[in-house]
Structures are given as structure tokens and as C-alpha cells.
Design a protein around this motif. Structure first.
Motif, PDB file in Angstrom:
ATOM      1  N   GLN A   1       4.668   5.853 -14.497  1.00 61.69           N
ATOM      2  CA  GLN A   1       4.595   7.181 -13.883  1.00 61.69           C
ATOM      3  C   GLN A   1       5.961   7.859 -13.863  1.00 61.69           C
ATOM      4  N   ALA A   2       7.014   7.086 -13.609  1.00 63.11           N
ATOM      5  CA  ALA A   2       8.372   7.634 -13.586  1.00 63.11           C
ATOM      6  C   ALA A   2       8.773   8.114 -14.985  1.00 63.11           C
ATOM      7  N   SER A   3       8.366   7.353 -16.007  1.00 62.92           N
ATOM      8  CA  SER A   3       8.681   7.744 -17.383  1.00 62.92           C
ATOM      9  C   SER A   3       8.039   9.081 -17.734  1.00 62.92           C
TER      10      SER A   3
ATOM     11  N   MET B   1       8.561  10.520  -6.100  1.00 63.42           N
ATOM     12  CA  MET B   1       7.505   9.645  -5.570  1.00 63.42           C
ATOM     13  C   MET B   1       7.418   8.342  -6.391  1.00 63.42           C
ATOM     14  N   ALA B   2       7.550   8.473  -7.713  1.00 60.74           N
ATOM     15  CA  ALA B   2       7.470   7.293  -8.581  1.00 60.74           C
ATOM     16  C   ALA B   2       8.631   6.339  -8.312  1.00 60.74           C
ATOM     17  N   GLU B   3       9.848   6.898  -8.160  1.00 56.37           N
ATOM     18  CA  GLU B   3      11.011   6.048  -7.873  1.00 56.37           C
ATOM     19  C   GLU B   3      10.872   5.361  -6.515  1.00 56.37           C
ATOM     20  N   GLN B   4      10.290   6.067  -5.561  1.00 54.86           N
ATOM     21  CA  GLN B   4      10.056   5.450  -4.248  1.00 54.86           C
ATOM     22  C   GLN B   4       9.061   4.284  -4.366  1.00 54.86           C
TER      23      GLN B   4
ATOM     24  N   MET C   1       0.811  -1.209   0.000  1.00 55.79           N
ATOM     25  CA  MET C   1       0.000   0.000   0.000  1.00 55.79           C
ATOM     26  C   MET C   1       0.853   1.271   0.000  1.00 55.79           C
ATOM     27  N   GLN C   2       2.025   1.209   0.606  1.00 57.25           N
ATOM     28  CA  GLN C   2       2.931   2.370   0.537  1.00 57.25           C
ATOM     29  C   GLN C   2       3.322   2.648  -0.915  1.00 57.25           C
ATOM     30  N   GLY C   3       3.637   1.574  -1.662  1.00 53.66           N
ATOM     31  CA  GLY C   3       4.010   1.727  -3.066  1.00 53.66           C
ATOM     32  C   GLY C   3       2.881   2.340  -3.883  1.00 53.66           C
ATOM     33  N   ARG C   4       1.630   1.935  -3.593  1.00 52.30           N
ATOM     34  CA  ARG C   4       0.499   2.481  -4.335  1.00 52.30           C
ATOM     35  C   ARG C   4       0.248   3.959  -3.986  1.00 52.30           C
ATOM     36  N   VAL C   5       0.445   4.297  -2.714  1.00 50.63           N
ATOM     37  CA  VAL C   5       0.262   5.699  -2.315  1.00 50.63           C
ATOM     38  C   VAL C   5       1.320   6.574  -2.986  1.00 50.63           C
ATOM     39  N   TYR C   6       2.565   6.096  -3.015  1.00 48.08           N
ATOM     40  CA  TYR C   6       3.632   6.875  -3.668  1.00 48.08           C
ATOM     41  C   TYR C   6       3.300   7.105  -5.146  1.00 48.08           C
ATOM     42  N   ASN C   7       2.718   6.094  -5.786  1.00 48.38           N
ATOM     43  CA  ASN C   7       2.340   6.243  -7.195  1.00 48.38           C
ATOM     44  C   ASN C   7       1.230   7.285  -7.355  1.00 48.38           C
ATOM     45  N   ALA C   8       0.251   7.255  -6.429  1.00 48.59           N
ATOM     46  CA  ALA C   8      -0.830   8.245  -6.471  1.00 48.59           C
ATOM     47  C   ALA C   8      -0.283   9.655  -6.223  1.00 48.59           C
ATOM     48  N   LEU C   9       0.657   9.768  -5.276  1.00 47.41           N
ATOM     49  CA  LEU C   9       1.266  11.077  -4.994  1.00 47.41           C
ATOM     50  C   LEU C   9       2.026  11.592  -6.222  1.00 47.41           C
ATOM     51  N   SER C  10       2.684  10.674  -6.953  1.00 46.75           N
ATOM     52  CA  SER C  10       3.399  11.066  -8.164  1.00 46.75           C
ATOM     53  C   SER C  10       2.431  11.653  -9.188  1.00 46.75           C
TER      54      SER C  10
ATOM     55  N   GLN D   1       4.633  19.666 -10.736  1.00 50.79           N
ATOM     56  CA  GLN D   1       5.817  19.483  -9.890  1.00 50.79           C
ATOM     57  C   GLN D   1       6.482  18.169 -10.322  1.00 50.79           C
ATOM     58  N   PRO D   2       7.092  18.136 -11.529  1.00 49.21           N
ATOM     59  CA  PRO D   2       7.637  16.889 -12.074  1.00 49.21           C
ATOM     60  C   PRO D   2       8.759  16.283 -11.243  1.00 49.21           C
ATOM     61  N   ALA D   3       9.601  17.116 -10.624  1.00 51.18           N
ATOM     62  CA  ALA D   3      10.714  16.591  -9.821  1.00 51.18           C
ATOM     63  C   ALA D   3      10.173  15.771  -8.647  1.00 51.18           C
ATOM     64  N   GLU D   4       9.185  16.344  -7.956  1.00 50.74           N
ATOM     65  CA  GLU D   4       8.573  15.627  -6.822  1.00 50.74           C
ATOM     66  C   GLU D   4       7.812  14.402  -7.316  1.00 50.74           C
TER      67      GLU D   4
END
Length: 541
Positions: free
Chosen positions: A290-292, A267-270, A243-252, A260-263
Motif C-alpha cells: 500500500q505504501a508503494s 496511513m500505510a507507514e503507520q 488490528m490497529q495496523g490493519r485499520v491503518y492499511n484500510a484507511l490508506s 489523497q495519496p499523501a494521507e
């Protein structure tokens, strides 16, 4: 070179994580198998087999199914209903894991029925929830909704709050799949309130994450960001990497939409880091994608190409798997629908059979009632006829008695005339002879005999059989004894004196060779007794 090194490091982390999990599960499986060698074929063995089945789910699907089947077979042999239901529940999970959703749903349905029969409502709801999950995976939202509602209702009956919370989240998820976001939001908010009262961090995080996803779809990024950040805090506390991984993806996604592409990239890399460690392929694919996009927004085309390449490779692999699984699911669904149609047809046939059976019972009952009424009417008519015959006999007997009494009075008057007038004695004697000759005439006797015979039809024949030499006068005397008349009444009817009746009775007893202690009444009462019993039964009826 750097790209290859990065990929190598990611793969190394992945294999190390898999190796650690596999080693731990292998050790647990070995321990359970060692325990099984010491157990007889009893309920304890069933429970260990089910625990082993769970442990094997990380290693070998075929062994997992084999173990669950062994637990089911032994439970049926032992008539162990709890073990049977738990084994079927595990089989449902196993079949779903290998893509055989038809067998998975059948097993879970059977498990839920047994759980309800043994009043294990919590597990019955869990089985219904599992069926709902399978239907949701198949995108059959109507069936998924029906089973999630059933599970939620059962959990509510036993006041199992964690189950209720999970049910609310599942219902919200289905409504979201149906693009009914407002309905979904209401269920998610109810789940949030319930989980906060329970202080269940994982459930709170799930509710916050789901609400954040709805606001993300609605492009309300500020609200979405607030909910997802709060969700992340709870998932960190609950140590839920998935679930942490999914939240980071949503935050990205939120940061990217807020320019805010840097942030967003961070988030995507996390997200990639977490999901790669736990081999969550779908989440890893979403992270790459998302990272791409974030890297491309930053004009970092090297990273964008790297993540896009990883995304394409993994997505193709998953799509192939999904295509194969979809074909199997379509086949399973077709078979399931075919089987459900057959079941529905059988139910209709069963309804017809039950209707025919009920109609047969109704008709048979009606015939029995009619037969009883006819018999009862016949019995009443027969009883009435018997009563009328008795009344006729009583009337005939009374007439004879009255006639005899009249004759006796005339006799008395004649005797009086004899004593007073000798001149008329010759005439009186003649009249006396005429009167005596008319006592119990043949017509009187025949009328009496007919009335008597209606009540005691076998009396005269049985009397003649028992005493072939009996005379007509003795027969008359026996019939009067049968009627239980007094000596005086007999004398009056026979036109003789009471002393003559006693003498006739004495002679008849001698003629019948009766013992000293046996009376004429007892002997005569026994004649025609079979008819008397029938008479008693009719009168009692």
C-alpha cells in the motif's frame, strides 16, 4: 545509504521486540518447569502441563506438542476427562501451528466430544470454532460455515454473549469469503449491536472494521472511512496493535481511492510501523504494498521503489511458505476425507450389523411368543382333560352310590317282606343272594377302576407295592378312602353295613401295621402323592 539505514532500524526494532517477548516467555516456561518438579502425577500436574504448553507456543513447537501429549497421557491414566479435553484442545492448536491440519482437526473433534459429554458447552463451542478457523484457512468455506454455526448455536444455548459475538463475526467472515457481502454485512451489524450492549471495545472495533471493509469493497468510501475511524478509536483503547495496523492499511486504501495519496502514504507507514513491531508478516507485506502505491501516486519514486522491493522480498518468502503449507494442507485434507469416507463406510456396516441384530431379536422374540402360546394351549388342553377325567370319576362314583342306594332300598323292602310272609321266605332269600352277588360287579368295578386310574394312575400299583397281600375288597375300600367318601357312602357302594365298613377299616389298619396316631386317610393320601403334586401345579397354572 538512507535506505539501508532505514532497513537496519526496522530490523533492529523487530529483533528487540522478539527478544523481549521471548525473554518473558522463557522466564515463564522456566518457572512452570520448576513447579512441575514438585508435583506428583495428579490432576494439578495436568493443569500445569497445559499452562506450560501455552507458554511454549511462543518458543518451541516440538516441545509444545510433547508437553500437550504428556498432559493427555496423564489425563487418560487418571481418567481426568476435563484434562483430557483441554490437552486435546491444545494439541489441536499445536498441530495447526505446525501445519498438520489433519491431526489438528482430529484432536479438536475429540476434544469437542469430551467437552460435550462433561457438559462444558463453552469449551465445546470453542473447539468447534477452532475447527471452523482451520477450514476457513483451507478455503473450505462450506465446512467452515458448518462448524462456525455449531459453535454459535452452543454459545447461544448457554447465553455466552462474547462467544455469540465472535460467532457472528466468524460467520460474516465466511460469507465474505464466499462473496456474499450482503449476508456478511448482516452478521457484522448483528455483532456490532451485541458488542455495544456488552461494552466490549475489542469486539466493537472488530465489527466496525469488518463493516468498513464491506463498504470499501462496495466503493462507498465515505461510509467505509467513518466505520474504520471509529474502529481505530476502539482498537487504540483495547491496545490491539495487530488490528490497529490493519485499520491503518484500510484507511490508506480509502484515502488513495479518494485521491489523497499523501494521507494514504502516512496511513500505510503507520501500519508498517505497528506490524513490524509485532512481526505480523502478512500485514507487513500489505503495508509495504500500500505504501508503494501511495508513494508512486505522489511521484516519490525513491520511496515507491523501496517499499516495492520490501514487498517483493517478503511476498516471495510468504508465497513459498504458503505453497509448502498448501501442499501439506491438500495432503491433510485428502487424508481427512479418506478417513471420513472410511468412517462413513464403518457407520453403514454398523447399521447393517444393528439391523441384523434387531431382526434376530425380533425373530427370537416371535419364536418365544409362539412357543409360549403352544405351551399354554397344551397346558390348557391337559388341564381340560384332567377336569374331564375328574368329572368322569365323579359320575362313576355317583352312579355306584345311586346303584348301591337302590339295592339298599330293595334290601329294606325284602326285610319287610320277610317279617310279613314266611311262605315266601325261601324265594326272598334266593332273591337276596342274587342281589348281594351283584353288588359292585366286575363290570362296575372295572369301569370305576378305569375312571379312578385316569386321575390317580400310580395308586393301585403303589398300594400293591406297599402291601403285597392286600385283597380286592381291601383295594376297593382304599380307593373309596382316597376319594374321601363318608362311612355311609362307602357302605352303600360296597353293599355292607356302616359297622362292617368300620370293622374292615380297623382290620386294614392292623394289616398295614399303622401306628395308633396314624390314620388310614393319611397313609392312603400319601400313595400317589407325586401325581397329586403334578395335578396341583396344572390346576394352579
Amino acid at each position: 545509504m538512507i535506505r539501508l539505514l532505514t532497513r537496519y532500524l526496522l530490523l533492529s526494532c523487530f529483533f528487540i521486540a522478539v527478544f523481549c517477548v521471548t525473554s518473558a516467555q522463557t522466564h515463564k516456561v522456566d518457572s512452570l518447569q520448576a513447579v512441575l518438579k514438585t508435583l506428583p502425577a495428579d490432576t494439578n500436574r495436568v493443569n500445569v502441563l497445559i499452562t506450560l504448553c501455552r507458554a511454549q507456543s511462543f518458543l518451541d513447537s516440538r516441545k509444545m506438542i510433547s508437553t500437550a501429549n504428556e498432559a493427555l497421557t496423564l489425563s487418560r491414566k487418571l481418567n481426568f476427562e476435563t484434562g483430557k479435553a483441554r490437552a486435546l484442545f491444545q494439541l489441536g492448536y499445536c498441530f495447526h501451528k505446525v501445519g498438520d491440519d489433519l491431526k489438528a482437526i482430529q484432536s479438536l473433534r475429540e476434544a469437542s466430544s469430551i467437552f460435550e459429554e462433561i457438559n462444558d458447552i463453552k469449551q465445546a463451542a470453542q473447539a468447534y470454532n477452532g475447527i471452523g478457523v482451520i477450514y476457513e484457512d483451507q478455503r473450505d468455506t462450506n465446512e467452515a460455515l458448518a462448524y462456525f454455526k455449531r459453535a454459535y448455536s452452543l454459545w447461544g444455548k448457554i447465553d455466552y454473549k462474547d462467544g455469540e459475538c465472535m460467532g457472528l463475526l466468524n460467520l460474516g467472515s465466511v460469507y465474505e469469503d464466499m462473496n456474499k457481502d450482503q449476508h456478511a454485512l448482516l452478521y457484522y451489524e448483528r455483532a456490532l449491536m451485541l458488542s455495544e450492549r456488552m461494552h466490549n471495545e475489542k469486539r466493537i472495533g472488530s465489527a466496525l472494521f469488518s463493516i468498513g471493509s464491506i463498504y470499501l469493497k462496495k466503493k462507498e468510501y465515505t461510509k467505509s472511512l467513518d466505520y474504520e475511524r471509529r474502529a481505530l478509536d476502539y482498537f487504540i483503547k483495547a491496545n490491539s496493535s495487530v488490528m490497529q495496523g490493519r485499520v491503518y492499511n484500510a484507511l490508506s486504501q480509502i484515502y488513495l481511492n479518494q485521491n489523497q495519496p499523501a494521507e494514504a502514504l502516512r496511513m500505510a507507514e503507520q501500519s508498517i510501523k505497528l506490524t513490524a513491531a509485532i512481526t505480523s508478516k502478512n500485514d507487513l507485506r500489505d503495508g509495504y504494498h500500500q505504501a508503494s502505491k501511495a508513494a508512486e501516486k505522489l511521484n516519490d519514486y525513491v520511496k515507491a521503489y523501496k517499499f516495492q522491493s520490501l514487498y517483493i522480498v517478503l511476498n516471495d518468502s510468504l508465497q513459498n511458505s504458503v505453497s509448502a503449507a498448501s501442499i501439506e494442507k491438500i495432503k491433510s485434507k485428502y487424508k481427512l476425507e479418506e478417513k471420513e469416507s472410511a468412517i462413513a463406510l464403518l457407520r453403514e456396516e454398523n447399521k447393517v450389523i444393528i439391523f441384523r441384530r434387531n431382526m434376530f431379536i425380533i425373530i427370537l422374540t416371535g419364536l418365544l411368543i409362539i412357543s409360549f402360546l403352544i405351551y399354554n394351549r397344551y397346558r390348557l388342553i391337559t388341564q381340560r382333560k384332567l377336569q374331564l377325567k375328574k368329572q368322569l370319576l365323579d359320575l362313576s362314583t355317583q352312579n355306584l352310590i345311586e346303584k348301591s342306594e337302590t339295592i339298599n332300598r330293595i334290601n329294606q323292602e325284602l326285610e319287610h317282606f320277610k317279617s310279613q310272609s314266611s311262605d315266601e321266605s325261601i324265594q326272598i332269600v334266593k332273591i337276596d343272594k342274587i342281589l348281594q352277588s351283584n353288588i359292585l360287579t366286575d363290570d362296575d368295578w372295572n369301569s370305576f377302576k378305569i375312571a379312578f386310574g385316569d386321575i390317580y394312575p400310580s395308586f393301585f400299583s403303589m398300594l400293591k407295592h406297599k402291601c403285597p397281600g392286600i385283597t380286592v375288597s381291601e383295594t376297593r375300600l382304599c380307593s373309596l378312602i382316597k376319594l374321601k367318601l363318608s362311612i355311609k357312602e362307602m357302605a352303600s357302594m360296597l353293599g355292607i353295613s356302616p359297622e362292617s365298613v368300620k370293622t374292615s377299616r380297623y382290620r386294614l389298619k392292623k394289616k398295614l401295621n399303622l401306628a395308633e396316631n396314624e390314620t388310614l386317610e393319611t397313609f392312603i393320601e400319601g400313595i400317589g402323592i407325586s401325581y397329586n403334586r403334578e395335578e396341583i401345579q396344572l390346576s394352579e397354572g
